[in-house]
Design an enzyme around this catalytic site. Sequence first.
Site, mmCIF file in Angstrom:
data_model
loop_
_atom_site.group_PDB
_atom_site.id
_atom_site.type_symbol
_atom_site.label_atom_id
_atom_site.label_comp_id
_atom_site.label_asym_id
_atom_site.label_seq_id
_atom_site.Cartn_x
_atom_site.Cartn_y
_atom_site.Cartn_z
ATOM 1 C CE1 TYR A 103 -4.363 -1.229 0.412
ATOM 2 C CE2 TYR A 103 -3.168 -2.987 1.522
ATOM 3 C CZ TYR A 103 -4.317 -2.517 0.907
ATOM 4 O OH TYR A 103 -5.411 -3.331 0.787
ATOM 5 C CE1 TYR A 142 -2.969 -7.121 3.110
ATOM 6 C CE2 TYR A 142 -3.557 -6.360 0.912
ATOM 7 C CZ TYR A 142 -3.798 -6.409 2.271
ATOM 8 O OH TYR A 142 -4.888 -5.766 2.785
ATOM 9 C CG HIS A 155 -8.646 -6.699 -0.851
ATOM 10 N ND1 HIS A 155 -7.528 -7.429 -0.561
ATOM 11 C CD2 HIS A 155 -8.583 -5.595 -0.060
ATOM 12 C CE1 HIS A 155 -6.817 -6.823 0.380
ATOM 13 N NE2 HIS A 155 -7.429 -5.689 0.692
ATOM 14 C CG HIS A 157 -9.634 -1.402 1.052
ATOM 15 N ND1 HIS A 157 -10.026 -1.958 2.243
ATOM 16 C CD2 HIS A 157 -8.446 -1.985 0.751
ATOM 17 C CE1 HIS A 157 -9.112 -2.829 2.644
ATOM 18 N NE2 HIS A 157 -8.129 -2.873 1.756
HETATM 19 FE FE FE2 Z 1 -6.557 -4.281 1.942
#
Ligand code: FE2
Length: 231
Positions: A103, A142, A155, A157
Amino acid sequence: MSWKIEPRDPRTQSEGVVEGYEQTARRWPSQSLVVRPHDVGELSGPERLERRLPASKADLAGRGASRAIGQLIHLRARIVDEDGSPVPGALVEIWHCNSAGKYRHANDSSSSPEDPNFHGNARLIAGDSGLVELRTIKPAAYAVPDTGGWWRPPHIHFSVWGRAWLSRLVTQMFFPGDPLNEHDAILNAVRDPEARERCIARLAPTARGPADALVYEYQLVVRGRKAAPRM
Ligand SMILES: [Fe+2]
């Protein structure tokens, strides 16, 4: 003016402590809900939310030499209410990890590499048909640290704001056919298989799509019996 609290359906909204997913306990109320009158500000705001939280570019992937690494995808997400009617003007925030599972956020302490060309998050406003479209790359799976081998499937968000501060819904979209979906503690905290199925996007026919990207279509219901699970 009052705000109706929808009763939570434990089959479609995760409740209780789910084995292997210890944060579940912090994501649902430990005591029964209490009805409290809401003030005008809570019910009528936010006024012009898009001014306070301006929309961003609908492109996380960049182009040319500045193109993020990974499989290019176009995401077409439709925001609808319980009757399937579009929710135009909904403010939709979208974030996901890069194609190495990292991220763009200080809290991500994994050793996976960052991608300076991947922009990480977008804020979009649904059009008249409730649609938001985003050009991005497919996120990777991950590993969740210190969980003994739990990997999150790829996925995306989503946070959706409606017309009142109280109407925020935060959920996740998954990709069809990923073998990690059936082992994911967060997705499987939703007990009802049909509700889980609604969290999974659909791959549009590739013959209709752009030459360089896969198109994923996803419908997000903001309330009612088929509302997206909060996760
Ligand atoms: Fe996530």
